[in-house]
Scaffold this active site. Structure first.
Site, PDB file in Angstrom:
ATOM      1  N   ASN A   8       3.822  20.150 -29.560  1.00  0.00           N
ATOM      2  CA  ASN A   8       2.389  20.040 -29.819  1.00  0.00           C
ATOM      3  C   ASN A   8       2.142  20.739 -31.155  1.00  0.00           C
ATOM      4  OD1 ASN A   8      -0.365  20.156 -29.840  1.00  0.00           O
ATOM      5  ND2 ASN A   8      -0.570  21.093 -27.813  1.00  0.00           N
ATOM      6  N   LYS A  15       3.746  24.393 -31.266  1.00  0.00           N
ATOM      7  CA  LYS A  15       4.010  24.848 -29.897  1.00  0.00           C
ATOM      8  C   LYS A  15       5.061  23.942 -29.273  1.00  0.00           C
ATOM      9  CE  LYS A  15      -0.647  26.483 -29.092  1.00  0.00           C
ATOM     10  NZ  LYS A  15      -1.930  26.033 -28.648  1.00  0.00           N
ATOM     11  N   ARG A  90       2.673  15.383 -28.621  1.00  0.00           N
ATOM     12  CA  ARG A  90       1.240  15.143 -28.525  1.00  0.00           C
ATOM     13  C   ARG A  90       0.774  14.552 -29.852  1.00  0.00           C
ATOM     14  NH1 ARG A  90      -3.340  19.597 -27.262  1.00  0.00           N
ATOM     15  NH2 ARG A  90      -5.011  18.111 -26.941  1.00  0.00           N
ATOM     16  N   HIS A 178      -8.778  14.891 -25.691  1.00  0.00           N
ATOM     17  CA  HIS A 178      -8.372  15.712 -24.537  1.00  0.00           C
ATOM     18  C   HIS A 178      -7.876  14.849 -23.374  1.00  0.00           C
ATOM     19  CE1 HIS A 178     -11.202  19.076 -26.108  1.00  0.00           C
ATOM     20  NE2 HIS A 178      -9.957  19.377 -26.424  1.00  0.00           N
ATOM     21  N   HIS A 205     -13.377  20.345 -20.038  1.00  0.00           N
ATOM     22  CA  HIS A 205     -12.260  20.985 -20.740  1.00  0.00           C
ATOM     23  C   HIS A 205     -12.883  21.950 -21.749  1.00  0.00           C
ATOM     24  CE1 HIS A 205      -8.178  21.017 -22.718  1.00  0.00           C
ATOM     25  NE2 HIS A 205      -8.954  21.528 -23.662  1.00  0.00           N
ATOM     26  N   GLY A 207     -12.064  24.887 -24.011  1.00  0.00           N
ATOM     27  CA  GLY A 207     -11.119  25.751 -24.717  1.00  0.00           C
ATOM     28  C   GLY A 207     -11.621  25.932 -26.133  1.00  0.00           C
ATOM     29  N   ARG A 238     -16.075  23.996 -34.332  1.00  0.00           N
ATOM     30  CA  ARG A 238     -16.607  22.651 -34.612  1.00  0.00           C
ATOM     31  C   ARG A 238     -18.046  22.536 -34.104  1.00  0.00           C
ATOM     32  NH1 ARG A 238     -11.901  19.398 -31.843  1.00  0.00           N
ATOM     33  NH2 ARG A 238     -10.715  21.328 -31.763  1.00  0.00           N
ATOM     34  N   GLY A 325      -8.825  27.077 -21.482  1.00  0.00           N
ATOM     35  CA  GLY A 325      -8.912  28.541 -21.670  1.00  0.00           C
ATOM     36  C   GLY A 325     -10.157  29.200 -21.097  1.00  0.00           C
ATOM     37  N   ILE A 326     -11.325  28.686 -21.445  1.00  0.00           N
ATOM     38  CA  ILE A 326     -12.579  29.287 -20.968  1.00  0.00           C
ATOM     39  C   ILE A 326     -12.834  28.874 -19.518  1.00  0.00           C
ATOM     40  CG2 ILE A 326     -15.082  29.355 -21.328  1.00  0.00           C
ATOM     41  CD1 ILE A 326     -14.425  28.638 -24.353  1.00  0.00           C
ATOM     42  N   GLU A 376      -1.152  20.093 -20.301  1.00  0.00           N
ATOM     43  CA  GLU A 376      -0.933  18.918 -21.156  1.00  0.00           C
ATOM     44  C   GLU A 376       0.560  18.716 -21.436  1.00  0.00           C
ATOM     45  OE1 GLU A 376      -3.843  20.949 -23.506  1.00  0.00           O
ATOM     46  OE2 GLU A 376      -4.805  19.051 -24.017  1.00  0.00           O
TER      47      GLU A 376
END
Ligand code: AMP
Length: 390
Positions: A8, A15, A90, A178, A205, A207, A238, A325-326, A376
């Site tokens: 990714n 990653k 990805r 996503h 989603h 993050g 963003r 994440g969140i 993912e």
């Protein structure tokens, strides 16, 4: 042991995860080269969290993604953990044509370059490691998994912009992103809550990038991102949804260049732009700056606002799912969002929420609330294994 490498690649980080193909797919280790060109650092953790590598490199030695790929490749060869049988990548944009993952050939790779203008900040980075592997190991099967594919089944009514039709034919469409995350969550829901998975679900989603997806019987029928990953919810940096007239104003009246506007909307906006404090949710939650509090209020407001829109697209909802994440890690943000959804019939169970349980709503809540951690990379590994005939 046969292994699959999942990659990714972002603008400044690479990653990767390595899976054994034995007995289905088992994660062996995950790593990342971050700070490419500025402060490169390779870190790898084993399945048990054990640190397998932590190396700092000189910026001159890792100026770009291909160089990062070389160092990661050398580390993997030295580690010598089984026989690499495929690499899965990805790739953010599959354009109008790629509605599923694909085994990469030179022709397909050339084709995917066509979508660079649709995702100029992401697509070149996603494709760079594919080129690097193709140069070094041309016979290694490689698979591209797209963030857009999962949404390609949406109706024409949903994926059009109201501009002259010729632009749609040229590819100016609402794609949504996503998709690998939503596909994984939809699959998990089928395992843990099959009745719900067959119904009307909004998955959030949340993050660094953030979007919502409306799922009907496990398929995406609507999502908040569009032609690019800028649309919809405000994100770390963003802007999310913005009146296109603002862009015309910035270009025409403020004399900003397209590059300046791009930088403003992708890198300087969202939670960072609103708060002036940080793009990171943890920092905002910890801050006592009123601008940080305002940014969080705005984030929650927009999520609830779009949840209403997606509920309308679905004709009602049976469940709301938090991920990324969140969504996975912040009981406070989940509680604040749930409070705004009470008009829909949502009843949060505060204790289950704090404990981060799978089902975090009270028995009389309709819709139900879930926390489903996304994966993912596992989704990419699954697609890759399938496409190489595993
Ligand atoms: P992702 O892009 O999915 O890795 O998510 C990154 C976002 O998740 C960042 O804004 C982080 O601050 C946020 N995040 C991660 N852990 C937590 C946590 N424990 N509480 C609140 N936010 C978190």
């Amino acid at each position: 042991m046969d292994t699959i490498l999942v990659i990714n690649a972002g603008s400044s980080s690479l990653k990767f995860e390595v899976f054994s193909t034995k007995d289905g797919l088992t994660k062996l280790f995950r790593g990342q080269m971050e700070g490419i060109a500025t402060a490169p650092r390779l870190r790898v953790n084993g399945r048990d969290g054990k640190i397998l590598a932590d190396q700092k490199h000189a910026p001159a030695d890792v100026p770009d993604l291909p160089a990062a790929m070389q160092i990661v490749g050398a580390w993997l060869r030295e580690k010598d953990e089984g026989r690499l049988v495929a690499a899965g990548h990805r790739v953010v944009h599959g354009g109008p044509d790629y509605d599923r993952p694909v085994r990469i050939t030179k022709e397909i790779l050339r084709d995917l370059e066509r979508y660079v203008p649709l995702a100029p900040l992401h697509q070149p980075n996603n494709l760079a490691p594919i080129h690097a592997i193709l140069d070094r190991q041309p016979d290694l099967p490689q698979v591209a998994c797209f963030d857009t594919s999962f949404h390609r089944g949406q109706s024409l009514v949903a994926n059009h912009y109201a501009i002259p039709e010729r632009f749609f034919a040229e590819g100016v469409q609402r794609y949504g992103f996503h998709g690998l995350s939503y596909e994984y969550v939809a699959g998990r829901l089928r395992e843990v809550a099959p009745d719900i998975a067959n119904g009307r679900v909004i998955t959030a989603h949340l993050g660094s990038g953030a979007s919502l997806c409306a799922l009907f019987e496990g398929k995406s029928i609507e999502t908040t991102m569009g032609f690019t990953a800028l649309d919809g919810l405000p994100m770390g940096t963003r802007c999310g949804q913005i009146d296109p007239g603002v862009l015309l104003y910035l270009l025409d009246q403020k004399g900003m260049s397209p590059k300046d506007v791009q930088n403003l909307l992708y890198n300087q906006s969202g939670l960072k732009g609103l708060s002036g404090v940080s793009n990171d949710m943890r920092a905002l939650l910890a801050s006592d700056d009123p601008r940080a509090a305002f940014a969080l209020d705005h984030f929650v407001y927009r999520i609830a606002f779009y949840a209403g829109a997606l509920a309308a697209a679905l004709g009602g909802i049976d469940a709301f799912v938090f991920t990324a994440g969140i969504g996975e890690n912040s009981p406070e943000m989940r509680a604040r969002i749930a409070a705004r959804l009470e008009w829909l019939g949502v009843r949060l169970d505060p204790e289950k929420n704090i404990n981060g349980e799978l089902l975090i709503s009270k028995p009389d809540s309709s819709p139900e609330l879930y926390v489903v951690p996304t994966d993912e990379e596992l989704m990419i590994a699954r697609h890759t294994l399938k496409l190489i005939g595993g």
